[in-house]
Design a protein around this motif. Structure first.
Motif, mmCIF file in Angstrom:
data_model
loop_
_atom_site.group_PDB
_atom_site.id
_atom_site.type_symbol
_atom_site.label_atom_id
_atom_site.label_comp_id
_atom_site.label_asym_id
_atom_site.label_seq_id
_atom_site.Cartn_x
_atom_site.Cartn_y
_atom_site.Cartn_z
ATOM 1 N N GLU A 37 17.021 -6.666 38.146
ATOM 2 C CA GLU A 37 17.423 -8.024 38.512
ATOM 3 C C GLU A 37 17.678 -8.941 37.247
ATOM 4 O O GLU A 37 17.907 -10.243 37.829
ATOM 5 N N GLY A 38 17.669 -8.392 36.344
ATOM 6 C CA GLY A 38 17.952 -9.461 34.957
ATOM 7 C C GLY A 38 18.735 -8.578 34.153
ATOM 8 O O GLY A 38 19.061 -7.371 34.162
ATOM 9 N N LEU A 39 19.199 -9.209 33.047
ATOM 10 C CA LEU A 39 20.259 -8.970 32.154
ATOM 11 C C LEU A 39 19.654 -9.015 30.510
ATOM 12 O O LEU A 39 19.032 -10.046 30.215
ATOM 13 N N ARG A 40 19.841 -7.895 29.714
ATOM 14 C CA ARG A 40 19.382 -8.037 28.367
ATOM 15 C C ARG A 40 20.755 -8.115 27.478
ATOM 16 O O ARG A 40 21.463 -7.369 27.608
ATOM 17 N N ILE A 41 20.945 -9.165 26.804
ATOM 18 C CA ILE A 41 22.113 -9.166 26.123
ATOM 19 C C ILE A 41 21.882 -9.271 24.602
ATOM 20 O O ILE A 41 21.092 -9.900 24.078
ATOM 21 N N ILE A 42 22.658 -8.294 23.976
ATOM 22 C CA ILE A 42 22.508 -7.912 22.594
ATOM 23 C C ILE A 42 23.666 -8.593 21.755
ATOM 24 O O ILE A 42 24.894 -8.238 21.954
ATOM 25 N N ALA A 43 23.362 -9.741 20.968
ATOM 26 C CA ALA A 43 24.437 -10.382 20.295
ATOM 27 C C ALA A 43 24.419 -10.176 18.788
ATOM 28 O O ALA A 43 23.300 -9.877 17.817
ATOM 29 N N VAL A 44 25.589 -10.055 18.092
ATOM 30 C CA VAL A 44 25.730 -9.839 16.600
ATOM 31 C C VAL A 44 25.853 -11.253 16.023
ATOM 32 O O VAL A 44 26.503 -12.042 16.526
ATOM 33 N N VAL A 45 24.812 -11.521 14.928
ATOM 34 C CA VAL A 45 24.772 -12.593 14.229
ATOM 35 C C VAL A 45 25.212 -12.543 12.995
ATOM 36 O O VAL A 45 24.528 -11.715 12.090
ATOM 37 N N GLN A 46 25.975 -13.373 12.235
ATOM 38 C CA GLN A 46 26.313 -13.390 10.844
ATOM 39 C C GLN A 46 25.479 -14.183 10.120
ATOM 40 O O GLN A 46 24.895 -15.194 10.547
ATOM 41 N N GLU A 47 25.105 -13.734 8.941
ATOM 42 C CA GLU A 47 24.448 -14.622 8.186
ATOM 43 C C GLU A 47 24.916 -16.063 7.714
ATOM 44 O O GLU A 47 26.263 -16.139 7.534
ATOM 45 N N LEU A 48 24.294 -17.167 7.953
ATOM 46 C CA LEU A 48 24.958 -18.400 7.574
ATOM 47 C C LEU A 48 24.609 -18.938 6.422
ATOM 48 O O LEU A 48 23.283 -18.848 5.960
ATOM 49 N N ASP A 49 25.469 -19.089 5.462
ATOM 50 C CA ASP A 49 25.038 -19.926 4.378
ATOM 51 C C ASP A 49 24.847 -21.622 4.451
ATOM 52 O O ASP A 49 26.040 -22.382 4.518
ATOM 53 N N CYS A 50 23.612 -21.977 4.761
ATOM 54 C CA CYS A 50 23.571 -23.342 4.890
ATOM 55 C C CYS A 50 22.201 -23.582 4.517
ATOM 56 O O CYS A 50 21.021 -22.960 4.438
ATOM 57 N N ALA A 51 21.941 -24.773 4.269
ATOM 58 C CA ALA A 51 20.795 -25.568 3.843
ATOM 59 C C ALA A 51 20.199 -26.505 5.090
ATOM 60 O O ALA A 51 20.847 -27.138 5.658
ATOM 61 N N TYR A 52 18.645 -26.438 4.951
ATOM 62 C CA TYR A 52 18.229 -27.053 6.148
ATOM 63 C C TYR A 52 17.425 -28.367 5.649
ATOM 64 O O TYR A 52 16.923 -28.334 4.511
#
Length: 143
Positions: free
Chosen positions: A128-143
């Motif tokens: 009754e549901g979905l599992r979604i697998i996404a590719v994430v690239q490393e981000l070069d950022c400062a918080y």
């Protein structure tokens, strides 16, 4: 990095608490395992149809768990913690969308897989549901 070679962690079941009982697998093996027929998934869905929540829970708890990262510590005392996760410059995130209904899942699945960055989409054990697998690239950022 070839996404098929990306390393994930497979845990034998939800009941497993030790990292030493896990194993490293590649993403292609993960997808092949999901695509195979699985009697525990079939039994779990049958329990839902027959309104047997305890049977559903037992069957679901027997399924393996997949983590979208590798573990650096698999020692006997090693636990699953933020400290032993190995993140590569490209990593995976899993999203779980519940209570869609089987028909809606069937409509959304082919649409979602066409979105850039989506590596895989499959139905959850309930169907009754979905599992979604996404590719994430490393981000070069400062918080």
């Amino acid at each position: 990095m070839n996404i098929r070679e990306y390393k994930c962690t497979k845990i034998p079941s939800v009941k497993t608490l030790k990292a030493s009982e896990s194993e490293e697998i590649n993403f292609e093996d993960l997808i092949n395992m999901i695509a195979e027929e699985n009697t525990a998934v079939d039994k779990a869905r049958e329990c839902l149809i027959n309104k047997d929540p305890d049977g559903y829970k037992d069957n679901k708890m027997s399924l393996p768990v997949f983590l979208p990262y590798r573990l650096s510590d698999r020692s006997e005392g090693g636990a699953f913690t933020n400290h032993n996760r190995v993140w590569d410059d490209v990593f995976l995130m899993m999203f779980d969308v519940d209570h869609l209904g089987s028909d809606t899942c069937d409509v959304l699945k082919p649409e979602l897989i066409e979105i850039e960055g989506v590596a895989a989409v499959f139905k959850t054990p309930s169907g009754e549901g979905l599992r979604i697998i996404a590719v994430v690239q490393e981000l070069d950022c400062a918080y």
